[in-house]
Structures are given as structure tokens and as C-alpha cells.
Design a protein around this motif. Structure first.
Motif, PDB file in Angstrom:
ATOM      1  N   GLU A   1      -7.038  25.938  -5.015  1.00 58.16           N
ATOM      2  CA  GLU A   1      -8.254  25.733  -4.244  1.00 58.16           C
ATOM      3  C   GLU A   1      -9.304  24.982  -5.049  1.00 58.16           C
ATOM      4  O   GLU A   1     -10.169  24.319  -4.490  1.00 58.16           O
ATOM      5  N   ASP A   2      -9.290  25.117  -6.388  1.00 57.66           N
ATOM      6  CA  ASP A   2     -10.304  24.491  -7.233  1.00 57.66           C
ATOM      7  C   ASP A   2      -9.883  23.115  -7.719  1.00 57.66           C
ATOM      8  O   ASP A   2     -10.715  22.227  -7.882  1.00 57.66           O
ATOM      9  N   THR A   3      -8.604  22.926  -7.996  1.00 55.62           N
ATOM     10  CA  THR A   3      -8.133  21.674  -8.574  1.00 55.62           C
ATOM     11  C   THR A   3      -8.038  20.579  -7.507  1.00 55.62           C
ATOM     12  O   THR A   3      -7.499  20.807  -6.425  1.00 55.62           O
ATOM     13  N   VAL A   4      -8.587  19.427  -7.849  1.00 57.43           N
ATOM     14  CA  VAL A   4      -8.561  18.285  -6.930  1.00 57.43           C
ATOM     15  C   VAL A   4      -7.923  17.102  -7.656  1.00 57.43           C
ATOM     16  O   VAL A   4      -8.395  16.696  -8.723  1.00 57.43           O
ATOM     17  N   ALA A   5      -6.847  16.573  -7.118  1.00 60.80           N
ATOM     18  CA  ALA A   5      -6.235  15.358  -7.660  1.00 60.80           C
ATOM     19  C   ALA A   5      -6.986  14.164  -7.090  1.00 60.80           C
ATOM     20  O   ALA A   5      -7.060  14.000  -5.870  1.00 60.80           O
ATOM     21  N   VAL A   6      -7.548  13.336  -7.975  1.00 63.14           N
ATOM     22  CA  VAL A   6      -8.346  12.190  -7.556  1.00 63.14           C
ATOM     23  C   VAL A   6      -7.648  10.923  -8.030  1.00 63.14           C
ATOM     24  O   VAL A   6      -7.644  10.614  -9.225  1.00 63.14           O
ATOM     25  N   LEU A   7      -7.031  10.204  -7.110  1.00 60.85           N
ATOM     26  CA  LEU A   7      -6.346   8.959  -7.429  1.00 60.85           C
ATOM     27  C   LEU A   7      -7.293   7.805  -7.130  1.00 60.85           C
ATOM     28  O   LEU A   7      -7.859   7.736  -6.035  1.00 60.85           O
ATOM     29  N   VAL A   8      -7.479   6.915  -8.098  1.00 62.30           N
ATOM     30  CA  VAL A   8      -8.507   5.879  -7.974  1.00 62.30           C
ATOM     31  C   VAL A   8      -7.888   4.495  -8.058  1.00 62.30           C
ATOM     32  O   VAL A   8      -6.802   4.299  -8.598  1.00 62.30           O
ATOM     33  N   GLY A   9      -8.620   3.525  -7.531  1.00 55.69           N
ATOM     34  CA  GLY A   9      -8.216   2.129  -7.576  1.00 55.69           C
ATOM     35  C   GLY A   9      -8.915   1.376  -8.682  1.00 55.69           C
ATOM     36  O   GLY A   9      -9.747   1.934  -9.424  1.00 55.69           O
ATOM     37  N   PRO A  10      -8.657   0.076  -8.815  1.00 52.80           N
ATOM     38  CA  PRO A  10      -9.168  -0.707  -9.947  1.00 52.80           C
ATOM     39  C   PRO A  10     -10.620  -1.142  -9.802  1.00 52.80           C
ATOM     40  O   PRO A  10     -11.164  -1.743 -10.732  1.00 52.80           O
ATOM     41  N   SER A  11     -11.272  -0.853  -8.689  1.00 53.43           N
ATOM     42  CA  SER A  11     -12.651  -1.313  -8.517  1.00 53.43           C
ATOM     43  C   SER A  11     -13.663  -0.438  -9.238  1.00 53.43           C
ATOM     44  O   SER A  11     -14.822  -0.834  -9.394  1.00 53.43           O
ATOM     45  N   LEU A  12     -13.267   0.752  -9.690  1.00 58.65           N
ATOM     46  CA  LEU A  12     -14.192   1.666 -10.353  1.00 58.65           C
ATOM     47  C   LEU A  12     -14.199   1.431 -11.854  1.00 58.65           C
ATOM     48  O   LEU A  12     -13.146   1.369 -12.500  1.00 58.65           O
TER      49      LEU A  12
ATOM     50  N   THR B   1      -6.459   0.603  -2.865  1.00 62.70           N
ATOM     51  CA  THR B   1      -5.278   0.394  -3.705  1.00 62.70           C
ATOM     52  C   THR B   1      -4.562   1.697  -4.013  1.00 62.70           C
ATOM     53  O   THR B   1      -3.363   1.695  -4.291  1.00 62.70           O
ATOM     54  N   ALA B   2      -5.277   2.830  -3.979  1.00 64.39           N
ATOM     55  CA  ALA B   2      -4.683   4.128  -4.309  1.00 64.39           C
ATOM     56  C   ALA B   2      -4.149   4.863  -3.091  1.00 64.39           C
ATOM     57  O   ALA B   2      -3.607   5.962  -3.230  1.00 64.39           O
ATOM     58  N   ALA B   3      -4.291   4.283  -1.905  1.00 62.55           N
ATOM     59  CA  ALA B   3      -3.938   4.995  -0.678  1.00 62.55           C
ATOM     60  C   ALA B   3      -2.465   5.391  -0.638  1.00 62.55           C
ATOM     61  O   ALA B   3      -2.123   6.528  -0.303  1.00 62.55           O
ATOM     62  N   GLY B   4      -1.562   4.479  -0.972  1.00 63.93           N
ATOM     63  CA  GLY B   4      -0.141   4.776  -0.917  1.00 63.93           C
ATOM     64  C   GLY B   4       0.268   5.885  -1.860  1.00 63.93           C
ATOM     65  O   GLY B   4       1.069   6.767  -1.506  1.00 63.93           O
ATOM     66  N   ALA B   5      -0.291   5.877  -3.075  1.00 65.43           N
ATOM     67  CA  ALA B   5       0.024   6.929  -4.039  1.00 65.43           C
ATOM     68  C   ALA B   5      -0.473   8.282  -3.548  1.00 65.43           C
ATOM     69  O   ALA B   5       0.166   9.315  -3.792  1.00 65.43           O
ATOM     70  N   GLY B   6      -1.612   8.285  -2.860  1.00 64.33           N
ATOM     71  CA  GLY B   6      -2.131   9.542  -2.322  1.00 64.33           C
ATOM     72  C   GLY B   6      -1.189  10.141  -1.288  1.00 64.33           C
ATOM     73  O   GLY B   6      -0.963  11.356  -1.266  1.00 64.33           O
ATOM     74  N   VAL B   7      -0.643   9.292  -0.435  1.00 65.00           N
ATOM     75  CA  VAL B   7       0.318   9.763   0.566  1.00 65.00           C
ATOM     76  C   VAL B   7       1.549  10.348  -0.120  1.00 65.00           C
ATOM     77  O   VAL B   7       2.053  11.420   0.262  1.00 65.00           O
ATOM     78  N   ASP B   8       2.035   9.673  -1.145  1.00 66.54           N
ATOM     79  CA  ASP B   8       3.221  10.147  -1.871  1.00 66.54           C
ATOM     80  C   ASP B   8       2.967  11.490  -2.544  1.00 66.54           C
ATOM     81  O   ASP B   8       3.799  12.409  -2.473  1.00 66.54           O
ATOM     82  N   LEU B   9       1.815  11.613  -3.210  1.00 64.59           N
ATOM     83  CA  LEU B   9       1.519  12.856  -3.930  1.00 64.59           C
ATOM     84  C   LEU B   9       1.297  14.007  -2.966  1.00 64.59           C
ATOM     85  O   LEU B   9       1.768  15.133  -3.204  1.00 64.59           O
TER      86      LEU B   9
END
Length: 489
Positions: free
Chosen positions: A184-195, A260-268
Motif C-alpha cells: 500500500e505504501d510502495t509506489v513504482a514510478v516509471l519515468v521518461g527521458p523528459s525529466l 515513453t514510459a507507458a508501455g513499461a508501466g503496462v508490463d509491470l
């Protein structure tokens, strides 16, 4: 919705595009104890390393298998094994990202099969010290930087082995934000190259302010933020650690920041059965508000005083910068995700996007709130900027030459930036980053107009002495009244 068009020229004369292997390498550079390896000729890695070093002003751990024309024809399997053995023995990385290039992609070799055999042998002979090896197909004759980033991130979240629910809680990971013992506390944050690194710092702090524990993947703010490491090491000196990656299955929520991170988010999310929330970017009030709303719902907490204050500053900054940027004609050239993020923010304050050029196509481009985006190069940018009467050009350091030729100011944003220091420490997203970008853009226009006035009349200051200039003063409250008569108010 923007119309996406492709240039009619057969070849790029002044390229804007970067290769897939370079984008893939960036993902692994945001992981702790990692070593990206380009499976190809030495020139591929040398060019990428030069660009990365100039942008980050830091030593870049990047290796190559050094494939020649002969080994490409006769088979590079043995060379691959020799180089991976040497890297494991000398650099001792925890994670190896193996990125294919054009020469190994077109040779027809079964690199995936070679890697399966090598990993099986490695885990049999040295099971305790075996690194995680992630193979990524990144042909540099297709796509670009964003495609390579997306492919590497998807390969990473698909390949990392999870510890499982019964793993020892002492293995919390070396990466920042790897805490959080419950799903409930842990959040996986997948990011793209714009940040940027500063953007990732702000993003992590925002999520932690709601009592959640973010695991940023990748986390360039921990590895390439310009810090002095206590001692030299041949691999990355920070970022998200392997132990933190192995515990991503405990995350109850997966957030993807950047198209750019959308596909990886779906996979994870599919692997972990976690909830998934996606944001194309974090530029502008509405985009960041959407993230904050999601975090409030997830945590049951309201925003902190600091978050409220940052939002109030951005709201005020949108009003202030409207007077300088409203109606300004702006030309942009950058990666698809960043192009939509920056352009949307400027569009919110009334700027006119007269030229927008992306090196590669991507679905997110169609969501841009202006008329047209061109898939092309810097020649396309220059032609359209001139035709549209652009007053400001925004893009990487390569865009500066275009700005100089047409006599317009340039605001450096994107990759690479090598004619300014601290590129990774400038925020461009979130409440504070959006405000910073707006202020920087408005100030570049003001500086340019001021310089142009003085070039026309170098004695202007003396001429105004003793003259009544009150008639030229602008009452900000009068302008505010005019602004608030618009239908949008």
C-alpha cells in the motif's frame, strides 16, 4: 489534436535525431552499480559517450563489445562472451544492459539465444556473484532516443526477478526511495527521458509528502546529478539499486510519468497485479493537479503546505507570464514527449506554436494542443521558424545555431545541452519546474527585446533623461482588468 506530418526530403541534412542505443543506455545509467554495454562497433559507443559526457559533465560508464566488420560477418558470439567476462571480472557491475546496434542487428545473429546460453552458464558457475543482464534490441537505423528508452525500460521491468513476498525484509535496496515495506505504501514510478535530475528530486519529494515510498525507475537524480562520489568506481555511482528493483512486486501502485514510459508501466502492472496510473507529462497546472489528486486518493492525505504554496506560485506565474508570453511566436524542436510537455505549457499561457519539430513519430504527438508537428530535422525547424516569424526557439544546444542564423533568442531545453552548466539541475516539470520554465522563456524574450532596443539606439538611456515617460508606463491593474474580461476568466 495536432496533425503529424513528415518532411518530404529523403535525408536529414541537419539531424535532430539520436540513436536508440543512446536512449537505452540512459535508462541503465539511472540504476545503481550498472554498466550499459553497446554490442556493436567502437564508434557507436564513442559517439554516444561523447554526447552524454558533454551533457552531464560527468564520467559516463559505457562499454562496447568492439565488433568489427570481420567479426560481424563470421559471428560475434565469441567476442560477446569475452567482453562480458572481462566486464564482470574488472568492473563487477550489479546490472549489465546489453544494447544491440545496427551492425549486430543486420548480421542476422541470434543474440537473444547467445545471451540465454551465457546467462545459464554464468548462473551455474557463479550464482552468488552473477549480475542481472538485460538484453535490449535497439537498432540504430530505426526510431530514436525515445524508442530506445522505451525498449530498455520495458526489457528491464520484464527481466528483473522479484524476491517474492517471503524475502528477507533486510534487503531494502540501495536506491533512493527503495523503502516502504507494504504494497500500500510502495509506489513504482516509471519515468521518461523528459525529466531532469532536479525534476526527479521534486517528483520523489512530492510523492513522499503523501506518506508513500516511491521507487523511481530509472533515477538519474541519484547517478548523474553532478555529485562527487566518495570514491571512484567503474560503474554508476547512484540510482535505483537492484535490491529495490527486485521488490517492485510489492508496489500496490504503478505510476508512469511520460509517454515513453507507458508501455513499461503496462508490463509491470501486468506482472505485479498493481494498479496503474499514467500521465503523458507533468508540465502545467492541470497535469500536476491530476497527479496530486491521484496521490490524495491513494494516501487519504491532503497536500502539504509546501505543495499548496508551490501550486499557488505556479498559478500566479501563469498570470504573470501571460503578459510576456501571450501571443509570442515560439518554435520547438525536441523529443516527442518533451515537445508535447513544453509546448502544452506554453500554449496554456497563450503562446503561439508556429513550428514544432520532432525527430521521430510517437502517438503522444497527436495529443498536442496546437495545429501541426513535423517529423524532421533542424532544417525543417529553421524553414518553419522563419515562415512563422518565430520570436523564441526552444530546444537543445544544437538549436542555438538555428536561432543565431534567424536572429531569435534561444532557450536550452532537452538533450544535449553543452553550452550551459547545470542542465540536469534545472527543473522543467511539476509545479516549481513549470514555473521555472515559464519564467525562463519570458525572460529570454525580455532580454532579446532589450538588447535589440539598445542595438538600435545605444544612447537610449541618455535620451530619456529629463523626459516625461509616464505616458509609456503600463498599469498592471489595467492589464489585469483586460485579461479578466476574456471568456476564459
Amino acid at each position: 489534436m495536432a496533425r503529424v506530418v513528415t518532411t518530404t526530403r529523403r535525408a536529414g541534412l541537419d539531424p535532430l535525431k539520436f540513436s536508440q542505443p543512446l536512449g537505452g543506455a540512459l535508462v541503465f545509467l539511472g540504476l545503481a552499480g550498472a554498466m550499459p554495454v553497446m554490442h556493436g562497433s567502437k564508434g557507436c559507443a564513442s559517439f554516444a559517450k561523447a554526447l552524454l559526457t558533454r551533457h552531464f559533465n560527468e564520467p559516463i560508464p559505457l562499454q562496447t563489445t568492439g565488433i568489427t566488420e570481420v567479426t560481424a560477418v563470421l559471428g560475434s558470439g565469441e567476442e560477446l562472451v569475452v567482453h562480458l567476462d572481462a566486464i564482470r571480472a574488472k568492473q563487477r557491475p550489479e546490472i549489465i544492459g546489453l544494447l544491440t546496434t545496427g551492425v549486430t542487428e543486420v548480421s542476422g545473429e541470434d543474440v537473444a539465444g547467445q545471451m540465454r546460453q551465457y546467462i545459464a552458464m554464468m548462473e551455474h558457475t557463479t550464482p552468488e556473484g552473477a549480475p542481472l543482464i538485460v538484453r535490449v534490441s535497439t537498432p540504430d537505423f530505426l526510431g530514436g532516443l525515445s524508442d530506445g528508452w522505451s525498449a530498455a525500460l520495458r526489457a528491464l521491468v520484464s527481466a528483473v526477478p522479484f524476491d517474492g513476498p517471503d524475502a528477507d525484509d533486510a534487503r531494502r535496496g540501495s536506491g533512493r526511495g527503495s523503502g516502504g515495506s507494504s504494497g500500500e505504501d510502495t509506489v513504482a514510478v516509471l519515468v521518461g527521458p523528459s525529466l531532469t535530475a532536479a525534476d526527479l528530486d521534486e517528483l520523489g519529494a512530492l510523492i513522499r509528502g503523501f506518506g508513500l515510498a516511491p521507487v523511481l525507475v530509472p533515477d538519474l537524480s541519484g547517478s548523474l546529478d553532478g555529485h562527487l562520489a566518495p570514491s571512484w568506481q567503474p560503474t554508476t555511482t547512484g540510482g535505483t539499486g537492484l535490491a529495490a528493483l527486485r521488490r517492485l512486486d510489492r508496489a500496490g501502485l504503478v505510476i508512469t510519468i511520460g509517454a515513453t514510459a507507458a508501455g513499461a508501466g503496462v508490463d509491470l502492472a501486468a506482472r505485479t497485479d498493481a494498479d496503474l496510473v499514467h500521465f503523458d507529462h507533468l508540465s502545467g497546472l492541470r497535469a500536476v493537479d491530476a497527479l496530486v489528486t491521484e496521490l490524495m486518493a491513494r494516501s487519504g492525505r491532503g497536500p502539504t503546505h509546501e505543495v499548496r504554496r508551490a501550486r499557488a506560485r505556479l498559478a500566479d506565474g501563469l498570470l504573470d507570464s501571460h503578459f510576456g508570453l501571450g501571443g509570442a511566436r515560439i518554435a520547438l524542436a525536441m523529443e516527442p514527449e518533451a515537445l508535447v510537455a513544453v509546448g502544452s505549457l506554453l500554449h496554456d499561457v497563450g503562446a503561439e506554436i508556429v513550428a514544432a519539430v520532432s525527430p521521430t513519430d510517437a502517438p503522444v504527438l497527436a495529443t498536442a494542443p496546437w495545429d501541426e508537428i513535423v517529423i524532421g530535422d533542424l532544417i525543417d525547424l529553421e524553414e518553419r521558424a522563419v515562415d512563422g516569424g518565430a520570436e523564441l526557439l526552444i530546444g537543445s544546444s544544437h538549436v542555438r545555431a538555428v536561432a543565431d542564423r534567424i536572429g531569435a533568442p534561444h532557450l536550452p531545453v532537452g538533450f544535449p545541452i553543452y553550452d550551459r552548466l547545470g542542465a540536469t539541475l534545472r527543473t522543467t516539470a511539476g509545479y516549481a519546474g513549470s514555473l521555472r520554465l515559464l519564467v525562463d522563456a519570458a525572460n529570454r524574450l525580455l532580454d532579446h527585446h532589450h538588447d535589440a532596443d539598445h542595438r538600435m539606439d545605444p544612447h537610449r538611456d541618455h535620451h530619456t533623461q529629463g523626459r516625461d515617460v509616464s505616458q509609456h508606463r503600463i498599469d498592471p491593474f489595467d492589464e489585469l482588468d483586460v485579461l479578466c474580461q476574456e471568456p476564459s476568466c
